[in-house]
Design an enzyme around this catalytic site. Sequence first.
Site, PDB file in Angstrom:
ATOM      1  N   ARG A  57       0.798  -0.811   0.241  1.00 31.31           N
ATOM      2  CA  ARG A  57      -0.028  -0.162  -0.064  1.00 31.31           C
ATOM      3  C   ARG A  57       0.872   1.070  -0.171  1.00 31.31           C
ATOM      4  O   ARG A  57       0.538   2.620  -0.786  1.00 31.31           O
ATOM      5  CB  ARG A  57      -0.599  -0.639   1.351  1.00 31.31           C
ATOM      6  CG  ARG A  57      -2.034   0.645   1.383  1.00 31.31           C
ATOM      7  CD  ARG A  57      -3.347   0.308   2.366  1.00 31.31           C
ATOM      8  NE  ARG A  57      -2.103   0.668   3.646  1.00 31.31           N
ATOM      9  CZ  ARG A  57      -2.357   0.260   5.039  1.00 31.31           C
ATOM     10  NH1 ARG A  57      -3.212  -0.757   4.513  1.00 31.31           N
ATOM     11  NH2 ARG A  57      -1.774   0.468   5.401  1.00 31.31           N
ATOM     12  N   TYR A 110     -15.259  21.230 -11.690  1.00 30.19           N
ATOM     13  CA  TYR A 110     -15.242  19.622 -12.296  1.00 30.19           C
ATOM     14  C   TYR A 110     -17.159  19.525 -11.302  1.00 30.19           C
ATOM     15  O   TYR A 110     -16.176  19.152  -9.757  1.00 30.19           O
ATOM     16  CB  TYR A 110     -13.679  18.720 -12.182  1.00 30.19           C
ATOM     17  CG  TYR A 110     -15.109  17.446 -12.103  1.00 30.19           C
ATOM     18  CD1 TYR A 110     -15.200  17.460 -13.511  1.00 30.19           C
ATOM     19  CD2 TYR A 110     -14.191  16.267 -11.093  1.00 30.19           C
ATOM     20  CE1 TYR A 110     -15.192  15.409 -13.713  1.00 30.19           C
ATOM     21  CE2 TYR A 110     -15.233  14.719 -11.665  1.00 30.19           C
ATOM     22  CZ  TYR A 110     -15.422  14.579 -12.695  1.00 30.19           C
ATOM     23  OH  TYR A 110     -15.540  13.433 -13.314  1.00 30.19           O
ATOM     24  N   ASP A 182      -7.119  22.272  -9.982  1.00 31.64           N
ATOM     25  CA  ASP A 182      -6.805  20.637 -10.401  1.00 31.64           C
ATOM     26  C   ASP A 182      -6.507  21.385 -11.981  1.00 31.64           C
ATOM     27  O   ASP A 182      -6.602  22.542 -12.587  1.00 31.64           O
ATOM     28  CB  ASP A 182      -8.504  20.708 -10.803  1.00 31.64           C
ATOM     29  CG  ASP A 182      -9.015  19.579 -11.525  1.00 31.64           C
ATOM     30  OD1 ASP A 182      -8.320  19.332 -12.717  1.00 31.64           O
ATOM     31  OD2 ASP A 182      -9.725  18.879 -11.315  1.00 31.64           O
ATOM     32  N   LYS A 207      -6.800  10.910 -17.838  1.00 25.48           N
ATOM     33  CA  LYS A 207      -6.908  12.120 -19.243  1.00 25.48           C
ATOM     34  C   LYS A 207      -5.760  12.149 -19.981  1.00 25.48           C
ATOM     35  O   LYS A 207      -5.274  10.900 -19.876  1.00 25.48           O
ATOM     36  CB  LYS A 207      -7.394  13.624 -18.309  1.00 25.48           C
ATOM     37  CG  LYS A 207      -8.768  13.753 -17.460  1.00 25.48           C
ATOM     38  CD  LYS A 207      -9.898  13.212 -18.291  1.00 25.48           C
ATOM     39  CE  LYS A 207     -11.535  13.372 -17.075  1.00 25.48           C
ATOM     40  NZ  LYS A 207     -11.722  14.604 -16.219  1.00 25.48           N
TER      41      LYS A 207
HETATM   42  C1  LIG Z   1     -12.382  14.061 -14.962  1.00 28.68           C
HETATM   43  C2  LIG Z   1     -11.579  15.353 -14.210  1.00 28.68           C
HETATM   44  C3  LIG Z   1     -11.488  14.682 -13.107  1.00 28.68           C
HETATM   45  C4  LIG Z   1     -11.833  13.320 -12.431  1.00 28.68           C
HETATM   46  O1  LIG Z   1     -11.083  12.450 -13.201  1.00 28.68           O
HETATM   47  P1  LIG Z   1     -11.249  10.531 -12.845  1.00 28.68           P
HETATM   48  O2  LIG Z   1      -9.984   9.907 -12.735  1.00 28.68           O
HETATM   49  O3  LIG Z   1     -12.079  10.311 -13.614  1.00 28.68           O
HETATM   50  O4  LIG Z   1     -11.917  10.523 -11.460  1.00 28.68           O
HETATM   51  C5  LIG Z   1     -11.252  16.400 -12.506  1.00 28.68           C
HETATM   52  N1  LIG Z   1     -10.873  17.220 -12.949  1.00 28.68           N
HETATM   53  C6  LIG Z   1     -11.003  17.359 -14.731  1.00 28.68           C
HETATM   54  C7  LIG Z   1     -11.048  18.461 -14.820  1.00 28.68           C
HETATM   55  C8  LIG Z   1     -11.839  16.142 -14.945  1.00 28.68           C
HETATM   56  O5  LIG Z   1     -11.985  17.165 -16.159  1.00 28.68           O
END
Ligand SMILES: *Cc1c(COP(=O)(O)O)cnc(C)c1O
Length: 400
Positions: A57, A110, A182, A207
Amino acid sequence: MKKDETIVHADTQLARIGRSFQHIHGFINPPVIHASTVLFKNSEMLEKEAQSFVYGRHGTPTSQSFAEALCVLEEAKGVVLAPSGLSAITVACLSCLSAGDHFLVVDSVYAPVRRFCEGVLARLGIETSFYDPSDSTEISDLFRPNTRAILFESPGSLTFEIQDIPKLVEIAKARDLITLMDNTWATPLYFRPLAYGVDLSIQAGTKYISGHSDVMIGSVASGPATWPALEKTRRLLGLHVGPDDVYLALRGLRSLGVRLARHQTSALQIASWLEKRADVTRVLYPALPSHPGHALWKRDFSGATSVFSFAPLCNASPRGHRRKIHAFLNALQLFGLGYSWGGFESLALRATPQGRYFREAQTSEQGLSELIRLHIGLEHPEDLMRDLERGFSAFHKQSE
Ligand SMILES: *Cc1c(COP(=O)(O)O)cnc(C)c1O
Protein backbone atom coordinates in the site's frame (compact mmCIF):
# COMPACT_ATOMS: atom_id res chain seq x y z
CA MET A 1 13.62 15.29 -6.85
CA LYS A 2 15.97 17.55 -8.72
CA LYS A 3 15.55 18.37 -12.38
CA ASP A 4 18.40 17.44 -14.70
CA GLU A 5 19.62 20.88 -15.78
CA THR A 6 21.04 19.57 -19.04
CA ILE A 7 17.52 18.79 -20.25
CA VAL A 8 15.88 21.84 -21.78
CA HIS A 9 12.88 20.40 -23.56
CA ALA A 10 9.92 18.61 -22.01
CA ASP A 11 9.94 15.90 -24.69
CA THR A 12 13.46 14.89 -23.68
CA GLN A 13 12.48 14.99 -20.02
CA LEU A 14 9.48 12.73 -20.70
CA ALA A 15 11.78 10.08 -22.12
CA ARG A 16 14.14 10.11 -19.12
CA ILE A 17 12.14 10.66 -15.94
CA GLY A 18 11.03 7.95 -13.52
CA ARG A 19 13.73 5.53 -14.54
CA SER A 20 15.71 5.02 -11.35
CA PHE A 21 14.89 1.33 -11.60
CA GLN A 22 16.36 0.94 -15.08
CA HIS A 23 19.36 -0.80 -13.59
CA ILE A 24 17.11 -3.79 -12.94
CA HIS A 25 18.59 -6.12 -15.56
CA GLY A 26 18.86 -3.21 -18.01
CA PHE A 27 15.19 -3.07 -18.91
CA ILE A 28 13.92 0.39 -19.79
CA ASN A 29 10.55 0.13 -18.08
CA PRO A 30 9.89 -0.69 -14.43
CA PRO A 31 8.54 -4.11 -13.51
CA VAL A 32 4.81 -4.33 -12.80
CA ILE A 33 4.98 -5.50 -9.21
CA HIS A 34 1.81 -6.99 -7.79
CA ALA A 35 2.39 -6.83 -4.10
CA SER A 36 0.97 -6.68 -0.64
CA THR A 37 3.65 -8.23 1.59
CA VAL A 38 7.28 -7.26 1.37
CA LEU A 39 9.60 -9.58 3.31
CA PHE A 40 12.26 -8.28 5.71
CA LYS A 41 15.59 -10.00 6.43
CA ASN A 42 14.98 -10.19 10.15
CA SER A 43 12.57 -9.16 12.87
CA GLU A 44 14.60 -6.13 13.97
CA MET A 45 14.55 -4.69 10.46
CA LEU A 46 10.83 -5.29 10.24
CA GLU A 47 10.26 -3.45 13.47
CA LYS A 48 12.23 -0.46 12.24
CA GLU A 49 10.83 -0.74 8.71
CA ALA A 50 14.47 -0.45 7.70
CA GLN A 51 14.18 -0.90 3.93
CA SER A 52 12.99 1.07 0.90
CA PHE A 53 9.68 -0.74 0.50
CA VAL A 54 7.71 -1.96 3.50
CA TYR A 55 4.20 -2.81 2.36
CA GLY A 56 2.34 -2.83 -0.97
CA ARG A 57 0.00 0.00 0.00
CA HIS A 58 2.89 2.33 0.65
CA GLY A 59 4.57 1.90 -2.71
CA THR A 60 6.46 -0.41 -5.03
CA PRO A 61 9.15 0.20 -7.65
CA THR A 62 6.27 0.52 -10.15
CA SER A 63 4.42 3.26 -8.29
CA GLN A 64 7.63 4.96 -7.25
CA SER A 65 8.79 5.19 -10.87
CA PHE A 66 5.60 6.98 -11.87
CA ALA A 67 5.49 9.23 -8.80
CA GLU A 68 9.13 10.13 -9.34
CA ALA A 69 8.47 11.03 -12.98
CA LEU A 70 5.58 13.30 -11.99
CA CYS A 71 7.67 14.81 -9.25
CA VAL A 72 10.27 15.97 -11.78
CA LEU A 73 7.64 17.25 -14.22
CA GLU A 74 5.74 19.14 -11.53
CA GLU A 75 8.92 20.34 -9.79
CA ALA A 76 7.42 19.01 -6.58
CA LYS A 77 8.68 17.95 -3.19
CA GLY A 78 6.56 14.82 -3.43
CA VAL A 79 3.70 13.21 -5.33
CA VAL A 80 0.85 11.13 -3.97
CA LEU A 81 -0.99 8.77 -6.32
CA ALA A 82 -4.72 8.21 -6.03
CA PRO A 83 -7.10 5.71 -7.66
CA SER A 84 -8.91 8.41 -9.68
CA GLY A 85 -8.68 12.11 -10.42
CA LEU A 86 -11.57 12.76 -8.08
CA SER A 87 -9.90 10.88 -5.23
CA ALA A 88 -6.74 12.93 -5.83
CA ILE A 89 -8.84 16.06 -5.26
CA THR A 90 -10.53 14.63 -2.16
CA VAL A 91 -7.27 13.51 -0.51
CA ALA A 92 -5.77 16.94 -1.23
CA CYS A 93 -8.79 18.64 0.39
CA LEU A 94 -8.76 16.34 3.41
CA SER A 95 -5.04 16.96 3.91
CA CYS A 96 -5.58 20.65 4.61
CA LEU A 97 -9.15 21.19 5.87
CA SER A 98 -10.52 20.63 9.39
CA ALA A 99 -13.84 21.07 11.14
CA GLY A 100 -14.73 24.75 11.41
CA ASP A 101 -12.76 25.73 8.29
CA HIS A 102 -14.12 27.63 5.34
CA PHE A 103 -13.13 26.52 1.83
CA LEU A 104 -13.25 28.63 -1.33
CA VAL A 105 -13.78 26.84 -4.62
CA VAL A 106 -14.14 28.16 -8.16
CA ASP A 107 -17.75 28.04 -9.32
CA SER A 108 -16.83 26.36 -12.63
CA VAL A 109 -15.17 23.46 -10.78
CA TYR A 110 -15.48 19.89 -12.06
CA ALA A 111 -19.02 19.11 -10.86
CA PRO A 112 -18.30 16.02 -8.70
CA VAL A 113 -16.01 18.20 -6.56
CA ARG A 114 -18.99 20.42 -5.75
CA ARG A 115 -20.89 17.30 -4.68
CA PHE A 116 -17.95 16.23 -2.48
CA CYS A 117 -17.89 19.64 -0.80
CA GLU A 118 -21.62 19.59 -0.21
CA GLY A 119 -21.91 15.88 0.58
CA VAL A 120 -18.77 15.15 2.64
CA LEU A 121 -16.99 18.33 3.69
CA ALA A 122 -20.26 19.89 4.88
CA ARG A 123 -20.90 16.84 7.06
CA LEU A 124 -17.42 17.23 8.58
CA GLY A 125 -18.18 20.84 9.52
CA ILE A 126 -16.31 22.45 6.62
CA GLU A 127 -18.26 25.10 4.75
CA THR A 128 -17.62 25.81 1.07
CA SER A 129 -18.28 29.00 -0.94
CA PHE A 130 -17.96 29.24 -4.69
CA TYR A 131 -16.32 32.20 -6.40
CA ASP A 132 -17.05 33.52 -9.86
CA PRO A 133 -14.38 32.31 -12.32
CA SER A 134 -14.77 35.31 -14.62
CA ASP A 135 -14.20 37.77 -11.80
CA SER A 136 -11.62 35.96 -9.76
CA THR A 137 -9.82 39.00 -8.38
CA GLU A 138 -12.96 39.94 -6.43
CA ILE A 139 -12.36 36.86 -4.32
CA SER A 140 -11.31 38.88 -1.28
CA ASP A 141 -14.98 39.74 -0.65
CA LEU A 142 -15.63 36.07 0.08
CA PHE A 143 -12.87 35.63 2.65
CA ARG A 144 -13.89 34.88 6.21
CA PRO A 145 -11.69 34.77 9.30
CA ASN A 146 -11.79 30.95 9.12
CA THR A 147 -11.04 30.62 5.38
CA ARG A 148 -8.33 27.99 5.17
CA ALA A 149 -7.84 26.94 1.57
CA ILE A 150 -8.79 27.77 -1.98
CA LEU A 151 -9.24 25.49 -4.98
CA PHE A 152 -8.60 26.77 -8.50
CA GLU A 153 -9.40 25.11 -11.77
CA SER A 154 -8.30 27.04 -14.84
CA PRO A 155 -9.71 26.87 -17.40
CA GLY A 156 -13.00 26.01 -15.71
CA SER A 157 -14.81 22.78 -16.57
CA LEU A 158 -17.38 23.19 -19.41
CA THR A 159 -17.06 26.98 -19.70
CA PHE A 160 -13.26 27.40 -19.85
CA GLU A 161 -12.75 30.67 -17.96
CA ILE A 162 -9.07 31.45 -17.43
CA GLN A 163 -8.23 32.78 -14.00
CA ASP A 164 -5.36 35.02 -13.01
CA ILE A 165 -3.54 32.34 -11.01
CA PRO A 166 -0.45 34.44 -10.06
CA LYS A 167 -2.72 37.14 -8.70
CA LEU A 168 -4.99 34.67 -6.87
CA VAL A 169 -1.94 32.99 -5.32
CA GLU A 170 -0.64 36.36 -4.19
CA ILE A 171 -3.97 37.21 -2.54
CA ALA A 172 -4.16 33.76 -0.94
CA LYS A 173 -0.57 33.86 0.34
CA ALA A 174 -1.12 37.27 1.93
CA ARG A 175 -3.74 35.53 4.07
CA ASP A 176 -1.73 32.37 4.64
CA LEU A 177 -4.21 30.21 2.75
CA ILE A 178 -3.36 26.85 1.24
CA THR A 179 -3.83 26.83 -2.53
CA LEU A 180 -4.94 23.80 -4.55
CA MET A 181 -5.29 23.61 -8.30
CA ASP A 182 -6.92 21.08 -10.58
CA ASN A 183 -4.56 21.32 -13.56
CA THR A 184 -5.96 18.43 -15.60
CA TRP A 185 -6.71 20.52 -18.71
CA ALA A 186 -3.21 21.96 -19.15
CA THR A 187 -1.16 19.11 -17.64
CA PRO A 188 2.23 20.02 -16.13
CA LEU A 189 3.51 20.37 -19.71
CA TYR A 190 1.48 23.50 -20.45
CA PHE A 191 1.13 24.96 -16.95
CA ARG A 192 3.13 24.24 -13.79
CA PRO A 193 1.07 25.25 -10.77
CA LEU A 194 3.89 24.81 -8.25
CA ALA A 195 6.11 27.19 -10.22
CA TYR A 196 3.37 29.80 -9.71
CA GLY A 197 3.34 29.24 -5.96
CA VAL A 198 0.35 26.88 -5.78
CA ASP A 199 0.77 24.38 -2.91
CA LEU A 200 -1.00 21.33 -4.30
CA SER A 201 -1.19 20.54 -8.02
CA ILE A 202 -3.83 17.96 -8.92
CA GLN A 203 -4.02 15.91 -12.09
CA ALA A 204 -6.67 13.47 -13.28
CA GLY A 205 -4.11 11.19 -14.93
CA THR A 206 -7.13 9.39 -16.34
CA LYS A 207 -7.16 12.06 -19.05
CA TYR A 208 -4.07 13.16 -21.02
CA ILE A 209 -1.37 11.44 -18.98
CA SER A 210 -2.77 7.96 -19.53
CA GLY A 211 -4.08 9.12 -22.88
CA HIS A 212 -5.74 5.91 -24.02
CA SER A 213 -9.08 5.79 -22.18
CA ASP A 214 -8.14 2.65 -20.29
CA VAL A 215 -6.98 3.86 -16.87
CA MET A 216 -8.39 5.68 -13.86
CA ILE A 217 -5.67 7.39 -11.84
CA GLY A 218 -4.96 10.69 -10.12
CA SER A 219 -2.01 12.51 -8.60
CA VAL A 220 -1.32 15.33 -6.20
CA ALA A 221 2.04 17.05 -6.47
CA SER A 222 2.99 19.06 -3.43
CA GLY A 223 5.36 21.84 -2.55
CA PRO A 224 7.45 21.42 0.64
CA ALA A 225 5.05 23.11 3.08
CA THR A 226 2.05 20.87 2.41
CA TRP A 227 3.92 17.64 1.67
CA PRO A 228 4.02 16.03 5.17
CA ALA A 229 0.27 16.50 5.72
CA LEU A 230 -0.56 15.26 2.22
CA GLU A 231 1.52 12.10 2.50
CA LYS A 232 0.18 11.43 6.00
CA THR A 233 -3.43 11.82 4.82
CA ARG A 234 -2.88 9.39 1.95
CA ARG A 235 -1.43 6.91 4.42
CA LEU A 236 -4.29 7.30 6.88
CA LEU A 237 -6.93 6.97 4.17
CA GLY A 238 -5.21 3.89 2.74
CA LEU A 239 -5.16 5.06 -0.87
CA HIS A 240 -3.43 2.79 -3.33
CA VAL A 241 -3.37 2.36 -7.11
CA GLY A 242 -3.07 -1.06 -8.78
CA PRO A 243 0.29 -1.68 -10.49
CA ASP A 244 -1.15 -2.32 -13.96
CA ASP A 245 -2.82 1.09 -13.94
CA VAL A 246 0.33 2.79 -12.69
CA TYR A 247 2.34 1.09 -15.41
CA LEU A 248 -0.11 2.17 -18.11
CA ALA A 249 -0.10 5.74 -16.83
CA LEU A 250 3.70 5.87 -16.91
CA ARG A 251 3.67 4.41 -20.40
CA GLY A 252 1.15 7.06 -21.45
CA LEU A 253 3.28 9.81 -19.94
CA ARG A 254 6.16 9.00 -22.34
CA SER A 255 4.18 10.21 -25.35
CA LEU A 256 2.38 13.11 -23.63
CA GLY A 257 4.43 15.76 -25.47
CA VAL A 258 3.75 14.53 -28.99
CA ARG A 259 0.12 13.73 -28.27
CA LEU A 260 -0.56 17.15 -26.79
CA ALA A 261 1.13 18.88 -29.73
CA ARG A 262 -1.19 17.07 -32.13
CA HIS A 263 -4.26 17.58 -29.91
CA GLN A 264 -3.44 21.28 -29.81
CA THR A 265 -3.03 21.92 -33.54
CA SER A 266 -6.17 19.95 -34.39
CA ALA A 267 -8.23 21.62 -31.65
CA LEU A 268 -7.13 25.09 -32.73
CA GLN A 269 -7.94 24.31 -36.34
CA ILE A 270 -11.41 23.00 -35.48
CA ALA A 271 -12.17 25.74 -32.95
CA SER A 272 -11.22 28.43 -35.51
CA TRP A 273 -13.35 26.72 -38.16
CA LEU A 274 -16.32 26.58 -35.77
CA GLU A 275 -15.90 30.21 -34.82
CA LYS A 276 -16.17 31.33 -38.44
CA ARG A 277 -19.48 29.54 -38.97
CA ALA A 278 -22.64 31.58 -39.12
CA ASP A 279 -24.50 28.87 -37.17
CA VAL A 280 -22.18 29.05 -34.12
CA THR A 281 -22.54 31.86 -31.60
CA ARG A 282 -19.57 31.18 -29.32
CA VAL A 283 -16.52 28.99 -29.06
CA LEU A 284 -15.08 28.74 -25.56
CA TYR A 285 -11.42 27.89 -26.21
CA PRO A 286 -8.70 29.93 -24.49
CA ALA A 287 -6.30 29.66 -27.45
CA LEU A 288 -8.70 31.70 -29.64
CA PRO A 289 -7.92 35.45 -29.57
CA SER A 290 -11.68 36.09 -29.12
CA HIS A 291 -11.70 34.23 -25.76
CA PRO A 292 -12.06 36.64 -22.81
CA GLY A 293 -9.17 34.90 -21.02
CA HIS A 294 -6.89 34.71 -24.06
CA ALA A 295 -4.37 37.29 -22.84
CA LEU A 296 -4.03 35.58 -19.45
CA TRP A 297 -3.76 32.18 -21.11
CA LYS A 298 -1.02 33.46 -23.38
CA ARG A 299 0.85 35.00 -20.49
CA ASP A 300 0.77 31.96 -18.19
CA PHE A 301 0.30 28.80 -20.28
CA SER A 302 2.73 27.35 -22.79
CA GLY A 303 0.02 25.57 -24.77
CA ALA A 304 -3.63 24.66 -25.08
CA THR A 305 -5.06 21.17 -25.04
CA SER A 306 -8.05 19.80 -26.88
CA VAL A 307 -11.17 20.19 -24.77
CA PHE A 308 -13.51 23.12 -25.42
CA SER A 309 -17.17 23.99 -25.78
CA PHE A 310 -19.20 25.80 -28.39
CA ALA A 311 -22.76 27.06 -28.71
CA PRO A 312 -24.68 26.41 -31.93
CA LEU A 313 -26.96 29.27 -32.98
CA CYS A 314 -30.53 28.48 -32.02
CA ASN A 315 -33.69 30.49 -31.51
CA ALA A 316 -35.84 27.55 -30.46
CA SER A 317 -37.51 27.11 -27.07
CA PRO A 318 -35.32 25.42 -24.43
CA ARG A 319 -36.98 22.09 -25.25
CA GLY A 320 -36.53 22.51 -28.99
CA HIS A 321 -32.95 23.61 -28.42
CA ARG A 322 -32.21 20.51 -26.41
CA ARG A 323 -33.78 18.28 -29.07
CA LYS A 324 -31.62 19.87 -31.77
CA ILE A 325 -28.45 19.40 -29.71
CA HIS A 326 -29.28 15.73 -29.24
CA ALA A 327 -29.87 15.42 -33.02
CA PHE A 328 -26.42 17.00 -33.61
CA LEU A 329 -24.72 14.55 -31.27
CA ASN A 330 -26.61 11.50 -32.52
CA ALA A 331 -25.53 12.22 -36.11
CA LEU A 332 -21.81 12.06 -35.27
CA GLN A 333 -19.96 8.98 -36.48
CA LEU A 334 -16.37 9.68 -35.43
CA PHE A 335 -16.91 11.55 -32.18
CA GLY A 336 -17.90 9.11 -29.46
CA LEU A 337 -20.56 10.11 -26.94
CA GLY A 338 -19.20 9.62 -23.46
CA TYR A 339 -17.66 11.11 -20.36
CA SER A 340 -14.02 11.91 -19.80
CA TRP A 341 -11.47 13.06 -22.38
CA GLY A 342 -7.73 13.06 -23.02
CA GLY A 343 -7.68 9.77 -24.94
CA PHE A 344 -6.69 9.26 -28.58
CA GLU A 345 -10.30 9.30 -29.75
CA SER A 346 -12.57 12.30 -30.13
CA LEU A 347 -15.57 12.72 -27.83
CA ALA A 348 -18.60 14.97 -27.67
CA LEU A 349 -21.39 15.64 -25.21
CA ARG A 350 -24.13 18.09 -24.39
CA ALA A 351 -23.02 20.45 -21.62
CA THR A 352 -25.45 22.50 -19.57
CA PRO A 353 -23.31 24.49 -17.15
CA GLN A 354 -26.32 26.31 -15.75
CA GLY A 355 -27.84 23.07 -14.54
CA ARG A 356 -28.35 22.77 -10.81
CA TYR A 357 -25.18 20.78 -10.15
CA PHE A 358 -22.93 23.26 -11.84
CA ARG A 359 -23.33 26.86 -10.88
CA GLU A 360 -24.17 28.92 -7.87
CA ALA A 361 -22.50 32.33 -7.98
CA GLN A 362 -23.01 32.89 -11.67
CA THR A 363 -26.15 31.59 -13.33
CA SER A 364 -27.29 34.21 -15.76
CA GLU A 365 -24.64 34.58 -18.43
CA GLN A 366 -26.24 34.62 -21.87
CA GLY A 367 -25.50 31.84 -24.28
CA LEU A 368 -24.10 29.32 -21.83
CA SER A 369 -27.26 27.31 -21.26
CA GLU A 370 -26.76 24.80 -24.09
CA LEU A 371 -23.23 23.90 -25.12
CA ILE A 372 -21.56 21.07 -26.94
CA ARG A 373 -18.27 20.04 -25.38
CA LEU A 374 -15.69 18.48 -27.67
CA HIS A 375 -12.50 16.58 -27.04
CA ILE A 376 -10.45 16.63 -30.23
CA GLY A 377 -8.58 13.35 -30.46
CA LEU A 378 -5.72 12.23 -32.66
CA GLU A 379 -7.81 11.56 -35.79
CA HIS A 380 -7.19 13.80 -38.81
CA PRO A 381 -8.94 17.15 -38.23
CA GLU A 382 -10.45 17.19 -41.73
CA ASP A 383 -12.30 13.95 -41.03
CA LEU A 384 -13.47 15.38 -37.71
CA MET A 385 -14.79 18.55 -39.37
CA ARG A 386 -16.68 16.44 -41.89
CA ASP A 387 -18.20 14.60 -38.96
CA LEU A 388 -19.20 17.87 -37.29
CA GLU A 389 -20.80 18.95 -40.60
CA ARG A 390 -23.03 15.88 -40.27
CA GLY A 391 -23.94 17.10 -36.80
CA PHE A 392 -24.80 20.62 -37.98
CA SER A 393 -26.88 19.27 -40.82
CA ALA A 394 -28.90 17.08 -38.42
CA PHE A 395 -29.20 20.04 -36.02
CA HIS A 396 -30.73 22.22 -38.74
CA LYS A 397 -33.02 19.46 -40.01
CA GLN A 398 -34.35 18.60 -36.55
CA SER A 399 -37.69 20.27 -35.99
CA GLU A 400 -38.19 22.18 -32.78
C1 LIG B 1 -12.24 14.05 -15.21
C2 LIG B 1 -11.82 15.12 -14.32
C3 LIG B 1 -11.57 14.86 -12.98
C4 LIG B 1 -11.79 13.52 -12.35
O1 LIG B 1 -10.99 12.52 -12.84
P1 LIG B 1 -11.42 10.98 -12.67
O2 LIG B 1 -10.18 10.25 -12.93
O3 LIG B 1 -12.50 10.76 -13.68
O4 LIG B 1 -11.92 10.82 -11.27
C5 LIG B 1 -11.14 15.90 -12.19
N1 LIG B 1 -10.98 17.14 -12.68
C6 LIG B 1 -11.23 17.43 -13.97
C7 LIG B 1 -11.02 18.81 -14.46
C8 LIG B 1 -11.67 16.43 -14.83
O5 LIG B 1 -11.95 16.72 -16.09
